[in-house]
Design a protein around this motif. Structure first.
Motif, PDB file in Angstrom:
ATOM      1  N   ARG A  59       0.819  -0.918  -0.260  1.00 31.98           N
ATOM      2  CA  ARG A  59       0.065   0.100   0.157  1.00 31.98           C
ATOM      3  C   ARG A  59       0.860   1.278   0.056  1.00 31.98           C
ATOM      4  O   ARG A  59       0.531   2.410  -0.336  1.00 31.98           O
ATOM      5  N   GLU A  82       0.202   2.416  -3.912  1.00 32.69           N
ATOM      6  CA  GLU A  82      -0.074   3.610  -3.290  1.00 32.69           C
ATOM      7  C   GLU A  82      -1.490   4.395  -3.752  1.00 32.69           C
ATOM      8  O   GLU A  82      -2.162   4.881  -3.187  1.00 32.69           O
ATOM      9  N   SER A  83      -1.554   4.173  -5.326  1.00 35.01           N
ATOM     10  CA  SER A  83      -2.777   4.898  -5.851  1.00 35.01           C
ATOM     11  C   SER A  83      -3.908   3.977  -5.619  1.00 35.01           C
ATOM     12  O   SER A  83      -5.162   4.555  -5.913  1.00 35.01           O
ATOM     13  N   SER A  84      -3.905   2.849  -5.404  1.00 30.63           N
ATOM     14  CA  SER A  84      -4.995   1.981  -5.233  1.00 30.63           C
ATOM     15  C   SER A  84      -4.893   1.102  -4.019  1.00 30.63           C
ATOM     16  O   SER A  84      -4.858  -0.355  -4.339  1.00 30.63           O
TER      17      SER A  84
END
Length: 701
Positions: free
Chosen positions: A581, A586-588
């Motif tokens: 994560r 990080e974006s999802s």
């Protein structure tokens, strides 16, 4: 009889394989010299259809040869567990007096001296009558006799004597300290009752028949107890051994030649001194002629011409011409039959076969749409030659002399093109309807990624013995084991590539056990209409949390759409989720799903997606049961605690060794149980709600 599992002990390189579960089709993968053949050969020698004699020099472990050679009673080298057919099950129940449920399975063992041993693992022996049951039987007889009114004077004395004997029997039963009666005690009760001489009773007596009924019921109970121990029941043992399926072992498939010299064929069909290669060819030629209903001798005779220098009459010329014409029609008809039947199996081309006879020679020509000209079979690909020979041998022999046999194939299809090897896998599926198949392979194209539960990894363990495991990553610390399962990795890669091209939804999981569980859950949810995915959901095992990042990078779509990752809520899973994560996802971050968050249970793993009682029952049946075990796993299971940790604690506390791959075996058993129609109907509503919530999260991108 269907093979369920088998175990090899002290055979060549195998010290103890452990019990190996078998499907209709089972594949053994491993490197050269890992011992794959040494798993098939002892099974073959349990009951070989042909040859398969025990050979001390070849089969004894070399480091124990001198020890085993000196033993009077040779050790058992093969044990096989079978599920009995209904007919055999009924017969064994009849012969033993045991309920059918206790004799559904049988274990047959064979020692190096050839002796067989038969064991029924679920048999508990005859059930001893309950004291209370016999007491109630006698009390009911007393009530019935007391209620009989008779006008026959002799019946009064008989009635008095019977009631006296029955009362004394009740007194004796009251002195019993145990709750059940053994054979000796039952015989004592019978002797007491036989103190009444019914032969002197009046012919019209109404009391005598009722007392005789009691004696008959006591006799029936005694008869059910007075049967020999199963291990000593020679009639049962002989009945089972005579009905063992035969095992057919193939390592040489005898490719057909394009030109066949008929006199040699006729001679070789009856010879027993041929070498391995020539014997294999002779067998293939024999089934070829059987398949097309031709006789080599007849083809030879129909083609006979006049001796050189002879002056035949017109009538003789016409007779010879008619015979040759008949031969041509026979060969054309046989060619058409082979062409038609072969097309049903071979999908790599539209092949046409033509048989030709010229004097003593018999030729096989092949053509197809891309190469319409006739070409000798020997000039076509080795793969086509192999598949034709293989097809003939198995199609013909599995329907005749090998009917119901179990087929053991050593490295089949090595010369086939990869796509043809996949066709061979489909061939196995069809053939397994009548014959179970076990085979060894190196090729990823012979591993069906949709049936990884069929695959067993074979490798050399740290002690130098052949080991086998359903867990394809068992013994991962060993380089040789990693090499052994390479075909599975390759097969999965091919499968993933194929499905990605079709736009599937990819979900990365930690290991194959998670894949089994989630695939089964998906099927249940779809069958109940709780999810309606518009594309295939594929669960891809990453080989542990360490492999997830690498798999993500491989399968991430061209549009950079990230796949889902499902992780256990244990320590490694939580740590991996944080790292993913904070980096790749990080974006999802919602694409990284923790089982513990879905269930709401700290430390939960994929196994905890199931009802604890449902899984505990499967665990109880799977684990070995020591003789001194006081409580089954299902008796001590506690809700609210992850089940894997409870299994490990229970096994440790009771001295039960959890075998390598036990989580994979549990997943396979759960999948099988879950997908049974009757079980699906009774799935816990809470489970369905959790499963639905998880899958809807995966589907709502």
């Amino acid at each position: 009889m269907k093979l369920v599992s088998f175990r090899v002990k002290q055979f060549r390189s195998v010290e103890n394989s452990g019990w190996i579960n078998i499907s209709d089709v089972t594949a053994f993968i491993g490197t050269n010299e890992s011992g794959k053949t040494n798993l098939l050969v002892p099974l073959w020698k349990l009951n070989p259809a042909k040859d398969g004699e025990i050979n001390a020099i070849q089969d004894y472990p070399r480091d124990e040869y001198h020890i085993i050679r000196a033993l009077k009673n040779k050790p058992i080298f093969i044990e096989a567990k079978f599920h009995l057919s209904e007919r055999v099950n009924n017969k064994i129940s009849e012969l033993t007096g045991l309920p059918k449920v206790q004799v559904e399975h049988v274990i047959v063992k064979r020692a190096f001296d050839g002796e067989y041993f038969v064991e029924f693992p679920e048999a508990k022996g005859p059930i001893e009558p309950d004291v209370r049951f016999i007491r109630e039987l006698i009390n009911q007889t007393i009530q019935d006799i007391q209620g009989v009114s008779s006008t026959i004077k002799a019946d009064e004395a008989l009635k008095e004597n019977i009631l006296r004997v029955l009362d004394s029997s009740l007194v004796e039963l009251g002195s019993m300290k145990e709750d059940t009666l053994d054979l000796q005690q039952m015989n004592r009760i019978k002797e007491n009752l036989q103190g009444i001489d019914l032969s002197k009773a009046a012919k019209r007596s109404t009391i005598s028949p009722r007392f005789g009924q009691l004696i008959d019921e006591i006799d029936a109970k005694i008869e059910s107890l007075d049967i020999p121990e199963l291990e000593e029941n020679e009639e049962v043992n002989q009945y089972i051994v005579e009905r063992l399926p035969s095992f057919v072992y193939y390592s040489n498939y005898g490719n057909l030649d394009s030109e066949i010299y008929l006199p040699h064929v006729i001679q070789n069909m009856n010879r027993v001194d041929l070498g391995v290669k020539e014997a294999a060819k002779a067998r293939t030629l024999k089934v070829l002629f059987n398949f097309v209903k031709l006789k080599p001798q007849e083809i030879l005779e129909l083609g006979e011409d006049f001796p050189q220098g002879a002056s035949p009459s017109q009538e003789q010329i016409e007779i010879v011409a008619e015979k040759k014409k008949e031969r041509d029609v026979l060969l054309q008809s046989a060619s058409t039959q082979l062409t038609s039947r072969f097309r049903e199996w071979w999908k790599q081309g539209d092949y046409r076969f033509r048989f030709q006879a010229d004097g003593n020679h018999f030729r096989i020509w092949v053509s197809d749409d891309k190469r319409p000209e006739d070409i000798e079979l020997e000039a076509r690909s080795t793969g086509l030659q192999w598949f034709l020979s293989f097809y003939l041998v198995f199609l013909v022999e599995s329907q005749s002399s090998h009917e119901g046999s179990i087929l053991l194939l050593d490295e089949p299809g090595n010369s086939l093109h990869p796509i043809a090897q996949r066709d061979l896998s489909a061939f196995f599926d069809n053939l397994s309807r009548t014959n179970q198949i076990l085979y060894t392979t190196h090729s990823p194209f012979m591993v069906d990624p949709n049936h990884l539960d069929r695959v067993k990894a074979v490798y050399i363990d740290s002690a130098g013995s052949t080991a086998v495991s359903a867990n394809l990553r068992a013994g991962e610390g060993q380089v040789k084991q990693t090499q052994s399962i390479y075909p599975v990795h390759a097969a999965l890669g091919l499968s993933v590539s194929d499905t990605l091209l079709q736009g599937c939804l990819s979900v990365i999981v930690e290991g194959p056990s998670d894949q089994y569980y989630l695939s089964a859950i998906k099927n249940v949810l779809i069958s109940k209409g709780l999810i309606l995915p518009n594309r295939e959901i594929v669960f891809i095992p990453a080989g542990g949390v360490k492999g997830i990042a690498a798999v993500v990078s491989i399968i991430t779509g061209k549009d950079q759409t990230l796949p889902f990752v499902l992780l256990d809520g244990d320590g490694p899973g939580l740590s991996s989720a944080r790292k993913l994560r904070d980096s790749i996802f990080e974006s999802s971050p919602d694409h990284v799903v923790l089982v513990s968050e879905v269930i709401g249970l700290v430390g939960a793993e994929v196994e905890d997606l199931f009802s604890i009682d449902f899984l505990a029952d499967i665990v109880t049946r799977m684990l070995p049961r020591p003789a001194d075990l006081e409580e089954d796993f299902s008796d001590i299971i506690q809700p609210g605690i992850p089940i894997v940790s409870q299994i490990e604690t229970y096994a440790s506390s009771n001295g039960i060794e959890l075998q390598k791959g036990w989580k994979v075996e549990l997943a396979q058993r759960t999948k099988t149980q879950l997908l049974k129609g009757r079980t699906v109907k009774n799935i816990d509503d809470n489970c369905l709600e959790i499963w639905s919530r998880l899958f809807k999260q995966l589907l709502e991108e």
